[in-house]
Design a protein around this motif. Structure first.
Motif: not given
Lengths: 193, 211
Positions: B33-37, B143-144, B149-150, B182-187
């Motif tokens: 949820a909060v990793s957009n920036t 870190f994760a 976010g980056a 968010g889902f795609f980046t984590l995947a």
């Protein structure tokens, strides 16, 4: 006071701002319990039920804490009441309907740490909904959670027979599917606004 | 009796080998949820680290006092207390950040990672070890979050910490800022880590065969 019509609140919570796919609430059960359609339905039912109960509780707590001038206790009060409500509901169901109790099984206690429930309590307070609006918000959120869980479970049952590279299996593919679902739900944007 | 792992090991394991997000896949809601920036991700990571460190310390201190039957409820109350402190602290430091993170600061209470560490580790170990574990897991979590976010800020906005780094000709991928991203980046990160793990396992198998 917020003057949003009831149907708009329901559609908003269920589709446009779906708790799982737009707010990322309740991801743990979403990924953990979505392997089978049957368990997904039970989990969805249990969550909707607890959401309704805790929405009523949160509404009362908010009023009481404002009245005694201690809003900083809100978070602690919410989580304590949700946890004990879940416990109470569990005992009540066990007594009145053993069949339903067996069907829900482990899911009921797990709901305590489902952030969708606490999130619902916090959001409804922030938005200043009145009692009836809060009830519809809880219903919509529960329906949205159930829908997301069902869609996910349906897709994952199919995926079991799909031929995939080894590295993608498990959580990674589940997340990719969730991402596509999330994009799909964005198509509801503007509905009920 | 099993040999106790060294103190340094308690700290380091949270960073990579038992990384809460990439390996244990816990505490997903705030991660996505909060990793957009990058900034939001870092702030969320630090807040979670503080809460985890404090609650681990307190739970380990009280581990002989808390009755077994009510331990989960007690842990949640301890965690909720520290989260309230963090919530008010962030509001005092930066209103802007508080608005960006929104209800997700309060939702640290139900982050399964923190409760999981309290139950699985802090309630069974000494205070210094629990502190190290909380700190290590917190840093690993941060870190994760930062990794996600980056990537999302870079691709979705062409910037890092609000500073534009990619040339203006770069067309931002709006999807990365949206929930789906968010889902795609984590995947993608999980895929990458799966790949690394499999490569290591294959190398180990080859070395075994050559011997």
């Amino acid at each position: 006071m917020n003057e949003q019509p009831l149907w708009s609140i329901f559609v908003n919570a269920a589709l446009v701002n779906n708790f799982v796919l737009a707010y990322f609430l309740g991801i743990c059960p979403f990924l953990g319990v979505s392997a089978k359609v049957e368990t997904a339905v039970r989990m969805g039912g249990a969550v909707t039920f607890v959401m309704l109960v805790s929405s009523v509780c949160a509404f009362a707590i908010h009023r009481i804490l404002i009245a005694i001038g201690a809003p900083f206790l809100e978070l602690i009060a919410f989580i304590a009441v949700i946890a004990s409500t879940v416990q109470l509901v569990e005992m009540f169901i066990k007594k009145t309907s053993p069949a339903l109790f067996r069907a829900l099984g482990i899911f009921l206690p797990l709901i305590t740490t489902n952030c969708a429930i606490l999130g619902l309590a916090l959001f409804q307070t922030n938005k200043g909904y009145n009692f009836v609006q809060a009830l519809f918000y809880a219903l919509g959120a529960g329906a949205g959670f159930m829908l997301a869980l069902l869609l996910m479970a349906g897709i994952r049952e199919k995926l079991e027979f799909a031929d995939m590279p080894d590295a993608v299996q498990g959580t990674a593919i589940a997340l990719i599917v969730a991402g596509i679902l999330s994009l799909t739900f964005m198509g509801f944007g503007g509905l009920g606004a | 009796m099993k040999t106790e792992p060294s103190a340094a090991d308690e700290f380091v394991k949270g960073l990579w080998r038992e990384n809460p997000v990439f390996v244990q896949v816990l505490g997903m809601c705030p991660v996505l949820a909060v990793s957009n920036t990058a900034m939001n991700a870092l702030a969320m990571g630090l807040a979670t680290t503080f809460v985890m460190f404090m609650s681990n310390t307190l739970v380990a201190t009280l581990r002989h006092v808390i009755p077994k039957q009510v331990r989960i409820a007690t842990y949640i109350l301890i965690i909720a207390t520290f989260v309230t402190i963090v919530d008010y602290a962030i509001e005092a430091i930066s209103l802007e950040l508080h608005a960006a993170l929104g209800a997700f600061i309060a939702l640290i209470v139900v982050n399964c990672l923190i409760l999981g560490r309290a139950e699985a580790f802090a309630s069974k170990h000494t205070v210094p070890r629990a502190m190290l574990d909380g700190l290590g897991m917190g840093v690993g979590f941060t870190f994760a979050l930062f990794c996600l976010g980056a990537v999302r800020e870079l691709l979705g906005n062409g910037s890092l910490f609000g500073v534009a780094v990619l040339p203006a000709a770069f067309e931002p991928w709006i999807v990365m800022i949206l929930p789906g991203g968010g889902f795609f980046t984590l995947a993608a990160w999980l895929l990458f880590i799966n790949y690394l793990k499999r490569r290591d396992a294959e190398r180990a198998a080859l070395a075994e065969a050559a011997r």
